[in-house]
Enzyme design. Sequence first.
Site, PDB file in Angstrom:
ATOM      1  N   ARG A   1      42.124 -11.882  97.223  1.00 48.69           N
ATOM      2  CA  ARG A   1      41.585 -11.826  95.692  1.00 48.69           C
ATOM      3  C   ARG A   1      41.675 -10.299  95.519  1.00 48.69           C
ATOM      4  O   ARG A   1      41.814  -9.780  94.127  1.00 48.69           O
ATOM      5  CB  ARG A   1      40.505 -12.415  95.283  1.00 48.69           C
ATOM      6  CG  ARG A   1      40.334 -13.828  95.618  1.00 48.69           C
ATOM      7  CD  ARG A   1      39.006 -14.473  95.713  1.00 48.69           C
ATOM      8  NE  ARG A   1      38.632 -15.663  96.214  1.00 48.69           N
ATOM      9  CZ  ARG A   1      38.369 -15.738  97.529  1.00 48.69           C
ATOM     10  NH1 ARG A   1      38.150 -14.549  98.127  1.00 48.69           N
ATOM     11  NH2 ARG A   1      38.226 -16.836  98.326  1.00 48.69           N
TER      12      ARG A   1
ATOM     13  N   LYS B   1      41.447 -22.934  85.692  1.00 45.84           N
ATOM     14  CA  LYS B   1      39.936 -23.168  85.640  1.00 45.84           C
ATOM     15  C   LYS B   1      39.262 -22.145  85.532  1.00 45.84           C
ATOM     16  O   LYS B   1      37.971 -21.811  84.813  1.00 45.84           O
ATOM     17  CB  LYS B   1      39.684 -23.824  87.103  1.00 45.84           C
ATOM     18  CG  LYS B   1      38.281 -23.308  87.812  1.00 45.84           C
ATOM     19  CD  LYS B   1      37.129 -24.138  87.134  1.00 45.84           C
ATOM     20  CE  LYS B   1      35.895 -23.924  87.859  1.00 45.84           C
ATOM     21  NZ  LYS B   1      35.311 -22.511  87.954  1.00 45.84           N
TER      22      LYS B   1
ATOM     23  N   PHE C   1      27.495 -30.542  85.792  1.00 49.25           N
ATOM     24  CA  PHE C   1      27.605 -29.651  87.154  1.00 49.25           C
ATOM     25  C   PHE C   1      26.504 -29.617  87.965  1.00 49.25           C
ATOM     26  O   PHE C   1      26.351 -29.649  89.091  1.00 49.25           O
ATOM     27  CB  PHE C   1      28.497 -28.400  86.495  1.00 49.25           C
ATOM     28  CG  PHE C   1      28.529 -27.538  87.672  1.00 49.25           C
ATOM     29  CD1 PHE C   1      29.816 -27.769  88.566  1.00 49.25           C
ATOM     30  CD2 PHE C   1      27.816 -26.348  87.792  1.00 49.25           C
ATOM     31  CE1 PHE C   1      30.194 -26.839  89.685  1.00 49.25           C
ATOM     32  CE2 PHE C   1      28.063 -25.691  89.054  1.00 49.25           C
ATOM     33  CZ  PHE C   1      29.241 -25.948  89.820  1.00 49.25           C
TER      34      PHE C   1
END
Length: 286
Positions: A177, A219, A279
Amino acid sequence: MQLREEGGNLLIEGACEMDLQSIFECGQCFRFKKTDDKAYLGVAYGRPLKIDQRGDVITLYGVNMHDWEQTWKSYFDFECDYGAIKQRLATDEVMIKAMEVSGGIRILRQELWECLISFIISQNNNIPRIKKIIEGLCENYGKKIEFEGETLYAFPTPQELGRATKEELALLGLGYRDEYVALITNKVKTGKFSLEELSKMSTSQARSMLISQRGIGGKVADCILLFGMHRTEVCPHDVWVKRIFKEKYGIENVTEKKGYALCESKWGEYSGIAQQYLFYAQREGK
DNA sequence: CCCCAGGTCGTCA
DNA sequence: TGACGACATGGG
């Protein structure tokens, strides 16, 4: 609910739809840690905060009414009536049970820039490691803040983070990343990617703009929209949502598209908040 | 050694 | 479109 100053601290007393543990550990925010004396300590908008909750009293240490009005009232989303939202969402047993566990969550109004970077880092990663990486970014590139005998660090500005090379980022554990973070940081720093313009766009426009950036998919874009821009109608469609639809609602093979339609029809403009309730409860194993 | 983690990208059908 | 493996890193 009642607000008052006492001994240099700000006290919130009485029911206020607020549970610090679920707020800070539901995965919306990676910058607050629990201290030995069971408070939460962190930094937002470059300002340090120590806050704890005992019974129905929440204490913000060293905070006066002016600081509250200026910063923390908005940060903890006190313009929003969570009681009313929960009433609106209480349409099925699954949600009602989830809200018994996670009903104290509030969607923090975090800084867009910090959310952008944090959720790029979050991909294919776990929460403890996300926190560790972000802490590393702050310690290495953010401003130092001395507070209550501890050393804290602000989240680095685009200019500050822009000083990091891809290699330095890799050393902090960003893995593959590093490239994504370096790219978007440079664009924000030089004005090629304007967060101000982004925040003025409609949700669907902003989503397209985010997705067009390398390292940002659906997402991550949704998390940025929900947590960085407070677009509460956005429900980040992750593996957990799939799991929840399957295990709790008995709906299998929920693709991304199907998931959005389901959320929209069930929870409408509060899909993002609904998703947080579910969640967190699911992650707590409840 | 394996698998997984608040996914995304490139590739191939 | 839809499926599938690769991708860095660290913990279990």
